[in-house]
Design a protein around this motif. Structure first.
Motif, short mmCIF file in Angstrom:
data_model
loop_
_atom_site.label_atom_id
_atom_site.label_comp_id
_atom_site.label_asym_id
_atom_site.label_seq_id
_atom_site.Cartn_x
_atom_site.Cartn_y
_atom_site.Cartn_z
N LEU A 179 0.83 -1.21 0.00
CA LEU A 179 0.00 0.00 0.00
C LEU A 179 0.87 1.26 0.00
CD1 LEU A 179 -2.84 -1.06 2.47
CD2 LEU A 179 -3.01 -0.75 -0.02
N ALA A 180 1.97 1.24 0.73
CA ALA A 180 2.87 2.40 0.75
C ALA A 180 3.48 2.63 -0.62
CB ALA A 180 3.96 2.20 1.80
N ALA A 181 3.83 1.56 -1.33
CA ALA A 181 4.41 1.69 -2.67
C ALA A 181 3.42 2.31 -3.65
CB ALA A 181 4.88 0.34 -3.18
N ALA A 182 2.14 2.16 -3.37
CA ALA A 182 1.11 2.75 -4.23
C ALA A 182 0.74 4.17 -3.80
CB ALA A 182 -0.14 1.87 -4.23
N ALA A 183 1.22 4.61 -2.64
CA ALA A 183 0.88 5.93 -2.11
C ALA A 183 1.85 6.96 -2.67
CB ALA A 183 0.92 5.91 -0.58
N ILE A 184 1.57 7.42 -3.87
CA ILE A 184 2.45 8.35 -4.57
C ILE A 184 2.20 9.76 -4.02
CG2 ILE A 184 3.07 9.32 -6.81
CD1 ILE A 184 2.02 6.62 -7.98
N PRO A 185 3.24 10.39 -3.45
CA PRO A 185 3.05 11.72 -2.87
C PRO A 185 2.44 12.70 -3.87
CG PRO A 185 5.19 10.85 -2.27
CD PRO A 185 4.60 9.90 -3.30
#
Length: 168
Positions: free
Chosen positions: A13-19
């Motif tokens: 999920l973090a890898a998909a959380a593009i700033p």
């Protein structure tokens, strides 16, 4: 910071959380987001963990600076800027770590340079990337000492004729 423990779902999920596009996720007391903005191809992390051979699959040609068409809109311009930043960092890391480990750079997965904001070519790009990777790995196996550096684009910049966001 890189994750080395904890639930895999948090890392995915973090890898998909593009700033700037998707919000970070909470994992315990930390907020996690995609680290690709800071280090899209973390060769240094693999070296620190003791890797002797690293396979690199760039998301774009690290030597290509020009676009077939200019970005159209703020999102496409931002994505292009981040792509250029990641490519420059990758080139520097490939040179910096060339003697620290065997770096096997596979062909860029998007030779047509379809914008990352276009999702209509996924099957085609996946098939092309798989075929190109198989060819590159077979060539590497035939000549293992000759891991080649990333290719530089020999294409001249194209004239500004259309919007980068148009479907190819």
């Amino acid at each position: 910071m890189r994750l080395s423990g904890g639930p895999a779902i948090d890392a995915v999920l973090a890898a998909a959380a593009i700033p700037g596009l998707l919000p970070p996720i909470r994992s315990g007391s930390r907020l996690l987001a995609d680290g690709g903005v800071a280090n899209n191809t973390p060769i240094s992390h693999a070296i620190q963990l003791g890797a002797e051979r690293i396979y690199v699959l760039p998301t774009g040609d690290p030597g290509a600076a020009s676009l077939p068409r200019p970005p159209c809109g703020a999102l496409d311009a931002a994505v292009h800027g981040l792509t250029m930043l990641a490519g420059t960092r990758l080139q520097a890391d490939l040179m910096r770590y060339a003697t620290a480990a065997e770096l096997i750079v596979l062909p860029a997965a998007n030779p047509q340079r379809i914008p990352p904001t276009s999702f209509t070519h996924a099957s085609e790009l996946t098939a092309q990337a798989l075929a190109a990777a198989r060819t590159a790995l077979a060539a590497h196996d035939a000549h293992p000492a000759g891991a080649s550096p990333p290719r530089r684009s020999s294409r001249p910049p194209n004239p500004v004729t259309a919007c980068w966001n148009n479907e190819a």
